[in-house]
Design a protein around this motif. Structure first.
Motif, PDB file in Angstrom:
ATOM      1  N   TYR A  42       0.836  -1.199   0.000  1.00  0.00           N
ATOM      2  CA  TYR A  42       0.000   0.000   0.000  1.00  0.00           C
ATOM      3  C   TYR A  42       0.869   1.247   0.000  1.00  0.00           C
ATOM      4  N   THR A  43       0.499   2.208  -0.830  1.00  0.00           N
ATOM      5  CA  THR A  43       1.186   3.493  -0.871  1.00  0.00           C
ATOM      6  C   THR A  43       0.275   4.547  -0.260  1.00  0.00           C
ATOM      7  N   ASP A  44       0.746   5.208   0.813  1.00  0.00           N
ATOM      8  CA  ASP A  44      -0.098   6.210   1.475  1.00  0.00           C
ATOM      9  C   ASP A  44      -0.063   7.536   0.720  1.00  0.00           C
ATOM     10  N   ARG A  45      -0.770   8.531   1.240  1.00  0.00           N
ATOM     11  CA  ARG A  45      -0.880   9.816   0.540  1.00  0.00           C
ATOM     12  C   ARG A  45       0.446  10.559   0.436  1.00  0.00           C
ATOM     13  N   ASP A  46       1.414  10.217   1.313  1.00  0.00           N
ATOM     14  CA  ASP A  46       2.731  10.853   1.256  1.00  0.00           C
ATOM     15  C   ASP A  46       3.682  10.132   0.310  1.00  0.00           C
ATOM     16  N   GLY A  47       3.225   9.015  -0.277  1.00  0.00           N
ATOM     17  CA  GLY A  47       4.064   8.277  -1.207  1.00  0.00           C
ATOM     18  C   GLY A  47       4.868   7.156  -0.576  1.00  0.00           C
ATOM     19  N   SER A  48       4.721   6.942   0.727  1.00  0.00           N
ATOM     20  CA  SER A  48       5.428   5.853   1.401  1.00  0.00           C
ATOM     21  C   SER A  48       4.717   4.532   1.122  1.00  0.00           C
ATOM     22  N   THR A  49       5.494   3.509   0.774  1.00  0.00           N
ATOM     23  CA  THR A  49       4.926   2.196   0.490  1.00  0.00           C
ATOM     24  C   THR A  49       5.208   1.264   1.654  1.00  0.00           C
ATOM     25  N   THR A  50       4.165   0.562   2.104  1.00  0.00           N
ATOM     26  CA  THR A  50       4.303  -0.379   3.219  1.00  0.00           C
ATOM     27  C   THR A  50       3.670  -1.709   2.838  1.00  0.00           C
ATOM     28  N   PRO A  65      -9.924  -7.555   6.231  1.00  0.00           N
ATOM     29  CA  PRO A  65     -10.925  -6.661   5.632  1.00  0.00           C
ATOM     30  C   PRO A  65     -12.312  -6.858   6.227  1.00  0.00           C
ATOM     31  N   LEU A  66     -13.003  -5.753   6.461  1.00  0.00           N
ATOM     32  CA  LEU A  66     -14.358  -5.781   7.025  1.00  0.00           C
ATOM     33  C   LEU A  66     -15.420  -5.338   6.031  1.00  0.00           C
ATOM     34  N   LEU A  67     -15.115  -4.305   5.257  1.00  0.00           N
ATOM     35  CA  LEU A  67     -16.097  -3.815   4.299  1.00  0.00           C
ATOM     36  C   LEU A  67     -15.432  -2.951   3.249  1.00  0.00           C
ATOM     37  N   ILE A  68     -16.166  -2.762   2.169  1.00  0.00           N
ATOM     38  CA  ILE A  68     -15.768  -1.831   1.121  1.00  0.00           C
ATOM     39  C   ILE A  68     -16.743  -0.666   1.204  1.00  0.00           C
ATOM     40  N   ALA A  69     -16.210   0.532   1.337  1.00  0.00           N
ATOM     41  CA  ALA A  69     -17.051   1.727   1.404  1.00  0.00           C
ATOM     42  C   ALA A  69     -16.905   2.492   0.095  1.00  0.00           C
ATOM     43  N   THR A  78     -14.664   7.036  -5.140  1.00  0.00           N
ATOM     44  CA  THR A  78     -13.517   6.399  -4.492  1.00  0.00           C
ATOM     45  C   THR A  78     -14.005   5.235  -3.647  1.00  0.00           C
ATOM     46  N   ARG A  79     -13.259   4.134  -3.725  1.00  0.00           N
ATOM     47  CA  ARG A  79     -13.569   2.970  -2.892  1.00  0.00           C
ATOM     48  C   ARG A  79     -12.546   2.876  -1.783  1.00  0.00           C
ATOM     49  N   TYR A  80     -13.025   2.509  -0.612  1.00  0.00           N
ATOM     50  CA  TYR A  80     -12.156   2.327   0.552  1.00  0.00           C
ATOM     51  C   TYR A  80     -12.309   0.907   1.068  1.00  0.00           C
ATOM     52  N   LEU A  81     -11.209   0.333   1.460  1.00  0.00           N
ATOM     53  CA  LEU A  81     -11.204  -0.917   2.197  1.00  0.00           C
ATOM     54  C   LEU A  81     -11.091  -0.542   3.666  1.00  0.00           C
ATOM     55  N   VAL A  82     -12.020  -1.006   4.477  1.00  0.00           N
ATOM     56  CA  VAL A  82     -11.985  -0.764   5.911  1.00  0.00           C
ATOM     57  C   VAL A  82     -11.680  -2.098   6.570  1.00  0.00           C
ATOM     58  N   PHE A  89      -8.262   2.178   3.734  1.00  0.00           N
ATOM     59  CA  PHE A  89      -7.286   2.244   2.664  1.00  0.00           C
ATOM     60  C   PHE A  89      -8.004   2.551   1.363  1.00  0.00           C
ATOM     61  N   LYS A  90      -7.545   3.562   0.644  1.00  0.00           N
ATOM     62  CA  LYS A  90      -8.093   3.821  -0.680  1.00  0.00           C
ATOM     63  C   LYS A  90      -7.657   2.674  -1.584  1.00  0.00           C
ATOM     64  N   THR A  91      -8.620   2.033  -2.212  1.00  0.00           N
ATOM     65  CA  THR A  91      -8.281   0.872  -3.027  1.00  0.00           C
ATOM     66  C   THR A  91      -7.397   1.243  -4.220  1.00  0.00           C
TER      67      THR A  91
END
Length: 180
Positions: free
Chosen positions: A134-142, A148-152, A157-161, A173-175
């Motif tokens: 996953y790459t966060d909004r600052d560009g860091s990849t982890t 996973p519980l749900l997709i919002a 925009t889709r989010y994984l919660v 997490f933004k998918t």
């Protein structure tokens, strides 16, 4: 008789026997057996699919939205749902489903994703954890392990919660930022 029922329903006799066994297992009050015949006990009636025009339009609108926003397999399922609904309802209500007066419209471009969301939906249903790059909004990849519980869905925009093992907390997490 079973043969008469199978012919009327245009199914095989073995399919009828299997379906009757399933109805018995669901405690539907049917008397009879293979080779003899079947009778539905008095006082029991199969409920019809009776929906109002507004309920049908709501279902069609929801299915149209899913068809335009969800992953390909869920979008296909939404289109199949509309087809099945249109066959199951009276002819006079079919235009409500097929030519509905309400349509979802998006003004923003759809965000592309690098993975099939069907895998994510499967993981949620089966309660599997996922390993995400996953790459966060600052560009860091982890590298994350997420339960996973749900997709919002928010705007386009889709989010994984889910529960993130690395952060030991619930996260979203933004998918579109999931690399793999």
């Amino acid at each position: 008789t079973g043969r008469e029922l199978a012919d009327e329903l245009e199914i095989s006799l073995s399919t009828l026997y299997r379906d009757m066994a399933e109805l018995h297992a669901q405690r539907i009050p049917i008397t009879g057996e293979a080779g003899v015949g079947y009778i539905l006990d008095d006082g029991y009636d199969m409920p019809p699919l009776m929906l109002t025009a507004d309920e049908l339009e709501a279902a069609a609108l929801g299915a149209a939205w899913v068809a335009s926003e969800a992953d390909p397999s869920l979008a296909r399922a939404a289109r199949d749902l509309v087809s099945k609904l249109s066959l199951a309802i009276p002819k006079e209500l079919r235009p409500v489903v097929l030519d509905g007066s309400s349509k979802p419209i998006q003004t923003r471009a759809r965000v592309s994703e690098r993975f099939d969301s069907a895998l994510l939906r499967h993981a949620i249903r089966e309660r599997y954890r996922l390993q995400l790059i996953y790459t966060d909004r600052d560009g860091s990849t982890t590298d994350r392990i997420v339960w996973p519980l749900l997709i919002a869905f928010l705007d386009r925009t889709r989010y994984l919660v889910g529960w993130c093992e690395m952060k030991e907390d619930y996260r979203h997490f933004k998918t579109e930022r999931v690399q793999e």
